[in-house]
Design an enzyme around this catalytic site. Structure first.
Site, PDB file in Angstrom:
ATOM      1  N   HIS A  56      -7.705 -75.111 102.713  1.00 59.83           N
ATOM      2  CA  HIS A  56      -8.550 -76.397 102.242  1.00 59.83           C
ATOM      3  C   HIS A  56      -9.475 -76.175 101.062  1.00 59.83           C
ATOM      4  O   HIS A  56      -9.731 -74.146 101.618  1.00 59.83           O
ATOM      5  CB  HIS A  56      -8.451 -77.483 102.651  1.00 59.83           C
ATOM      6  CG  HIS A  56      -9.507 -77.884 103.867  1.00 59.83           C
ATOM      7  ND1 HIS A  56     -10.011 -76.800 104.581  1.00 59.83           N
ATOM      8  CD2 HIS A  56     -10.298 -78.279 103.131  1.00 59.83           C
ATOM      9  CE1 HIS A  56     -11.155 -76.738 105.630  1.00 59.83           C
ATOM     10  NE2 HIS A  56     -11.967 -77.644 104.455  1.00 59.83           N
ATOM     11  N   HIS A  58     -12.537 -76.685 100.205  1.00 62.44           N
ATOM     12  CA  HIS A  58     -13.489 -77.213 100.880  1.00 62.44           C
ATOM     13  C   HIS A  58     -14.842 -75.402 100.921  1.00 62.44           C
ATOM     14  O   HIS A  58     -14.311 -74.701 101.326  1.00 62.44           O
ATOM     15  CB  HIS A  58     -14.591 -78.184 101.718  1.00 62.44           C
ATOM     16  CG  HIS A  58     -14.117 -78.795 102.089  1.00 62.44           C
ATOM     17  ND1 HIS A  58     -13.898 -79.985 102.847  1.00 62.44           N
ATOM     18  CD2 HIS A  58     -14.456 -80.034 101.180  1.00 62.44           C
ATOM     19  CE1 HIS A  58     -13.503 -81.226 103.209  1.00 62.44           C
ATOM     20  NE2 HIS A  58     -13.446 -81.022 101.867  1.00 62.44           N
ATOM     21  N   ASP A  60     -17.442 -74.682 102.649  1.00 61.38           N
ATOM     22  CA  ASP A  60     -17.627 -73.950 104.036  1.00 61.38           C
ATOM     23  C   ASP A  60     -16.570 -73.395 104.388  1.00 61.38           C
ATOM     24  O   ASP A  60     -16.361 -72.662 105.605  1.00 61.38           O
ATOM     25  CB  ASP A  60     -18.079 -74.574 105.367  1.00 61.38           C
ATOM     26  CG  ASP A  60     -16.946 -75.670 105.176  1.00 61.38           C
ATOM     27  OD1 ASP A  60     -16.729 -77.043 104.178  1.00 61.38           O
ATOM     28  OD2 ASP A  60     -17.218 -76.376 107.008  1.00 61.38           O
ATOM     29  N   HIS A  61     -15.397 -73.391 103.382  1.00 64.43           N
ATOM     30  CA  HIS A  61     -13.845 -72.081 103.855  1.00 64.43           C
ATOM     31  C   HIS A  61     -13.596 -71.905 103.118  1.00 64.43           C
ATOM     32  O   HIS A  61     -12.865 -70.703 102.972  1.00 64.43           O
ATOM     33  CB  HIS A  61     -12.909 -72.999 104.272  1.00 64.43           C
ATOM     34  CG  HIS A  61     -12.654 -74.441 105.101  1.00 64.43           C
ATOM     35  ND1 HIS A  61     -12.241 -74.407 106.397  1.00 64.43           N
ATOM     36  CD2 HIS A  61     -14.284 -75.294 105.512  1.00 64.43           C
ATOM     37  CE1 HIS A  61     -12.717 -74.699 107.344  1.00 64.43           C
ATOM     38  NE2 HIS A  61     -13.710 -76.128 106.681  1.00 64.43           N
ATOM     39  N   HIS A 114      -7.648 -85.165 106.075  1.00 65.32           N
ATOM     40  CA  HIS A 114      -8.883 -84.331 105.768  1.00 65.32           C
ATOM     41  C   HIS A 114      -9.319 -83.956 103.877  1.00 65.32           C
ATOM     42  O   HIS A 114      -9.659 -84.473 103.795  1.00 65.32           O
ATOM     43  CB  HIS A 114      -9.798 -82.878 106.310  1.00 65.32           C
ATOM     44  CG  HIS A 114     -10.570 -82.667 106.696  1.00 65.32           C
ATOM     45  ND1 HIS A 114     -12.211 -82.877 105.963  1.00 65.32           N
ATOM     46  CD2 HIS A 114     -11.184 -81.552 105.768  1.00 65.32           C
ATOM     47  CE1 HIS A 114     -12.998 -82.822 106.232  1.00 65.32           C
ATOM     48  NE2 HIS A 114     -12.671 -81.057 105.839  1.00 65.32           N
ATOM     49  N   ASP A 133      -9.607 -78.101 109.111  1.00 65.78           N
ATOM     50  CA  ASP A 133     -10.337 -79.468 109.479  1.00 65.78           C
ATOM     51  C   ASP A 133      -9.481 -80.627 109.392  1.00 65.78           C
ATOM     52  O   ASP A 133      -9.376 -81.545 109.509  1.00 65.78           O
ATOM     53  CB  ASP A 133     -11.284 -79.574 108.543  1.00 65.78           C
ATOM     54  CG  ASP A 133     -12.486 -78.405 108.217  1.00 65.78           C
ATOM     55  OD1 ASP A 133     -12.859 -77.367 109.316  1.00 65.78           O
ATOM     56  OD2 ASP A 133     -13.316 -78.302 107.429  1.00 65.78           O
ATOM     57  N   HIS A 171     -14.244 -75.414 112.793  1.00 66.12           N
ATOM     58  CA  HIS A 171     -15.459 -75.298 113.350  1.00 66.12           C
ATOM     59  C   HIS A 171     -15.764 -75.055 114.591  1.00 66.12           C
ATOM     60  O   HIS A 171     -14.539 -75.835 115.810  1.00 66.12           O
ATOM     61  CB  HIS A 171     -15.604 -76.940 112.706  1.00 66.12           C
ATOM     62  CG  HIS A 171     -15.788 -76.581 111.127  1.00 66.12           C
ATOM     63  ND1 HIS A 171     -17.156 -76.678 110.899  1.00 66.12           N
ATOM     64  CD2 HIS A 171     -15.486 -77.593 110.253  1.00 66.12           C
ATOM     65  CE1 HIS A 171     -16.784 -76.435 109.708  1.00 66.12           C
ATOM     66  NE2 HIS A 171     -15.860 -77.313 109.298  1.00 66.12           N
TER      67      HIS A 171
HETATM   68 FE    FE Z   1     -14.811 -77.687 107.062  1.00 65.38          FE
HETATM   69 ZN    ZN Z   2     -13.510 -79.137 105.403  1.00 65.37          ZN
END
Ligand code: FE
Ligand code: ZN
Length: 241
Positions: A56, A58, A60-61, A114, A133, A171
């Site tokens: 996805h 975001h 942090d990915h 998400h 996520d 995570h």
């Molecule tokens: Fe994440």
């Molecule tokens: Zn995420």
């Protein structure tokens, strides 16, 4: 033929996943959000990278994608539905498509909840699930864009995968997820056993993932939820913590 999956810890509590096809040596990295440790991990494995897989959009990915792509000259695969907000894709995929990693084929599963465009990848040759996520060990992703109904349907698809599937999530949230899970399901023996294992793993500085899908089906309150309403109840309680 086997697909192996190795976690690469990045950022505060994220995991990227290094996938390798044993037969051909073809390699992929999932959600490379921090280029330096990922380039190092790939170089330590021989320096071959064929593909970046994205679950996805975001940051942090995705934040390391352009640097990793430039370093290894590999292709980038992500959801067609989110092509407008992902790094530039070479291959845009949707539910039912397959992604070839050497001789292995990964199946694309749409898992909104998400985020709307979230996808997961399932490699039967692991079996390995890259759950992003959507599904965490003992938890699930926050409903940032989707509804409880969408998440419930997404998790039901994942729960139908083989019990020996390794769940490779985005995570290291297992310990705090598990504390919450015990607050809503205190008498679940499978959950208590899994938490004892997680405490040991974390105290030893080891990742608590991948977990097994059969353990998630027995211990994860979001997979044990009977319907979207009860998932929304449990998710609502968790979001207050
Ligand atoms: Fe994440
Ligand atoms: Zn995420």
């Amino acid at each position: 033929m086997t697909i192996s999956a190795q976690s690469v810890p990045i950022l505060k509590d994220n995991y990227a996943w290094l996938l390798k096809d044993s037969e051909t040596g073809a390699t992929a990295i999932v959600d490379p959000a921090d280029a330096a440790p990922i380039i190092k991990a790939i170089e330590a494995q021989g320096g071959r990278l064929d593909m970046i897989l994205l679950t996805h959009h975001h940051a942090d990915h995705t934040a390391g994608v352009d640097e990793v792509r430039a370093h290894f000259k590999c292709k980038v695969v992500g959801a067609a539905a989110d092509a407008h907000r992902l790094p530039k894709l070479d291959v845009a995929v949707k539910e039912g498509d397959t992604v070839a990693l050497g001789n292995a084929k990964g199946q694309v599963i749409d898992t909104p909840g998400h985020t709307r465009g979230q996808i997961n990848f399932f490699f039967p040759e692991g079996p390995v699930l890259l759950s992003g996520d959507t599904l965490f060990s003992l938890g699930c992703g926050r409903l940032i864009e989707g509804t409880a109904g969408e998440m419930f349907a997404s998790l039901a698809k994942l729960a139908a995968l083989p019990g020996n599937t390794k769940v490779c999530c985005g995570h290291e949230y297992t310990e705090s997820n598990g504390k919450f899970a015990l607050s809503v399901d205190p008498d679940n023996a499978a959950l208590k056993a899994r938490m004892a294992e997680v405490h040991k793993q974390r105290a030893a500085g080891q990742p608590s993932v991948p977990s097994l899908m059969s353990d998630e089906c027995a211990a994860n309150p979001f997979l044990l939820a009977r319907d979207a309403g009860s998932l929304a109840d449990v998710r609502g309680k968790k979001d207050r913590f």
